[in-house]
Scaffold this active site. Structure first.
Site, PDB file in Angstrom:
ATOM      1  N   ASP A 141     -46.639  35.784 -13.457  1.00 22.75           N
ATOM      2  CA  ASP A 141     -45.854  36.202 -12.244  1.00 22.75           C
ATOM      3  C   ASP A 141     -46.096  37.426 -11.532  1.00 22.75           C
ATOM      4  O   ASP A 141     -45.083  38.190 -11.123  1.00 22.75           O
ATOM      5  CB  ASP A 141     -44.627  36.278 -13.015  1.00 22.75           C
ATOM      6  CG  ASP A 141     -43.338  36.122 -11.868  1.00 22.75           C
ATOM      7  OD1 ASP A 141     -42.189  36.622 -12.154  1.00 22.75           O
ATOM      8  OD2 ASP A 141     -43.437  35.829 -10.695  1.00 22.75           O
ATOM      9  N   LYS A 144     -50.340  37.271  -6.894  1.00 24.57           N
ATOM     10  CA  LYS A 144     -50.880  35.942  -6.629  1.00 24.57           C
ATOM     11  C   LYS A 144     -52.252  35.787  -6.628  1.00 24.57           C
ATOM     12  O   LYS A 144     -52.943  34.910  -7.187  1.00 24.57           O
ATOM     13  CB  LYS A 144     -50.028  34.976  -5.523  1.00 24.57           C
ATOM     14  CG  LYS A 144     -48.550  35.338  -5.566  1.00 24.57           C
ATOM     15  CD  LYS A 144     -47.915  35.198  -6.867  1.00 24.57           C
ATOM     16  CE  LYS A 144     -46.603  35.738  -7.005  1.00 24.57           C
ATOM     17  NZ  LYS A 144     -46.161  35.797  -8.409  1.00 24.57           N
ATOM     18  N   ASP A 169     -45.647  31.161 -12.402  1.00 26.84           N
ATOM     19  CA  ASP A 169     -44.625  30.985 -11.270  1.00 26.84           C
ATOM     20  C   ASP A 169     -45.375  30.982  -9.731  1.00 26.84           C
ATOM     21  O   ASP A 169     -46.436  31.566  -9.571  1.00 26.84           O
ATOM     22  CB  ASP A 169     -43.733  32.067 -11.239  1.00 26.84           C
ATOM     23  CG  ASP A 169     -42.495  32.117 -10.364  1.00 26.84           C
ATOM     24  OD1 ASP A 169     -41.912  33.288 -10.041  1.00 26.84           O
ATOM     25  OD2 ASP A 169     -41.988  31.098 -10.066  1.00 26.84           O
ATOM     26  N   ASN A 170     -44.559  30.581  -8.728  1.00 29.65           N
ATOM     27  CA  ASN A 170     -44.913  30.744  -7.397  1.00 29.65           C
ATOM     28  C   ASN A 170     -46.276  29.857  -7.125  1.00 29.65           C
ATOM     29  O   ASN A 170     -46.907  30.550  -5.956  1.00 29.65           O
ATOM     30  CB  ASN A 170     -45.096  32.232  -6.979  1.00 29.65           C
ATOM     31  CG  ASN A 170     -43.764  33.044  -7.353  1.00 29.65           C
ATOM     32  OD1 ASN A 170     -43.972  34.011  -8.453  1.00 29.65           O
ATOM     33  ND2 ASN A 170     -42.671  32.908  -6.722  1.00 29.65           N
ATOM     34  N   GLU A 199     -36.759  31.306  -5.776  1.00 28.51           N
ATOM     35  CA  GLU A 199     -35.602  31.744  -6.479  1.00 28.51           C
ATOM     36  C   GLU A 199     -34.678  32.214  -5.336  1.00 28.51           C
ATOM     37  O   GLU A 199     -35.031  32.853  -4.235  1.00 28.51           O
ATOM     38  CB  GLU A 199     -35.970  33.322  -7.069  1.00 28.51           C
ATOM     39  CG  GLU A 199     -36.787  34.023  -6.302  1.00 28.51           C
ATOM     40  CD  GLU A 199     -38.164  34.032  -6.735  1.00 28.51           C
ATOM     41  OE1 GLU A 199     -38.744  33.080  -7.138  1.00 28.51           O
ATOM     42  OE2 GLU A 199     -38.832  35.045  -6.573  1.00 28.51           O
TER      43      GLU A 199
END
Ligand SMILES: O=C(c1ccccc1)c1ccc(O)c(O)c1[N+](=O)[O-]
Ligand SMILES: [Mg+2]
Length: 214
Positions: A141, A144, A169-170, A199
């Site tokens: 997380d 990126k 995540d993401n 989120e």
């Protein structure tokens, strides 16, 4: 100097949370992000998926990349078996200082080892500094553009074993296209996408779970 968003989040936790109660810390942060200031915690929707994967894996060795304010650190640590600790890496010292206080407010400081520094520098040190052989569970997380180089680093450092679970995540927003392409096309991983939303928004996002096949 003006406070930072993480520092304002910590104040909200101290005001609205209950000391020693992880659930209240999670709720206080989600409330702050929904009603005061958006912040890049994994959030409640993706957080529930994170909870279910952690519970399913029941890991003995855990690594989190990207502590930020400690929201997902608290989510994971509250589910770990007694005696199990998670290692979490944070690059930004101001955020790390806030995370330490939020983790301590939740009463989980004995289950967390927060290390300040870059993942690229720290991952090769895991074995020698923490006596880790392999990780059962890794939550990605952080920046990126570091997901792909860091998963390759895990392989090179022999930190994965047959069955190691990586949860990222993401993968849609902000997005990690090169990482997705790698884990979805590599014969060494079995990957599954969990659709959700960025989120505290209606923007599409999701988590990618990848199991190392050895
Ligand atoms: O990169 C951003 C970002 C980019 C631009 C503006 C704000 C945040 C971000 C957005 C949502 C996340 O869940 C997350 O983990 C991150 N992050 O920085 O790691
Ligand atoms: Mg994130």
């Amino acid at each position: 100097t003006r406070s930072t968003r993480p520092q304002r989040m910590l104040k909200a936790v101290q005001k609205n949370g209950t000391k020693g109660n992880p659930e209240s810390v999670i709720s206080a942060i989600d409330y702050f992000c929904k009603h005061s200031e958006w912040a890049m915690n994994v959030g409640d929707e993706k957080g529930s998926i994170l909870d279910s994967v952690v519970t399913e894996v029941n890991p003995s060795t855990v690594l989190e990349l990207g502590t930020y304010c400690g929201y997902s650190t608290v989510r994971i640590a509250r589910l770990l078996s007694p005696g199990t600790k998670l290692i979490t890496l944070e690059f930004n010292p101001v955020n790390a200082a806030v995370a330490r206080q939020i983790i301590a407010y939740a009463g989980l400081q004995d289950k967390v080892i927060l290390v300040e520094g870059s993942s690229g520098d720290l991952i090769p040190q895991m074995k020698e500094r923490f006596g880790i052989m392999t990780f059962d569970f890794i939550f990605l997380d952080h920046w990126k553009d570091r997901y792909l180089p860091d998963i390759k680093l895990f392989e090179e450092c022999g930190l994965l074993r047959k069955g190691s679970v990586l949860l990222a995540d993401n993968v849609i927003c902000p997005g990690t296209p090169e990482y997705l392409e790698y884990v979805r096309n590599s014969p060494r991983y079995e990957s599954k996408y969990y659709p959700a939303h960025l989120e505290y928004t209606k923007v599409e996002d999701g988590l990618e779970k990848s199991v190392f096949l050895g």
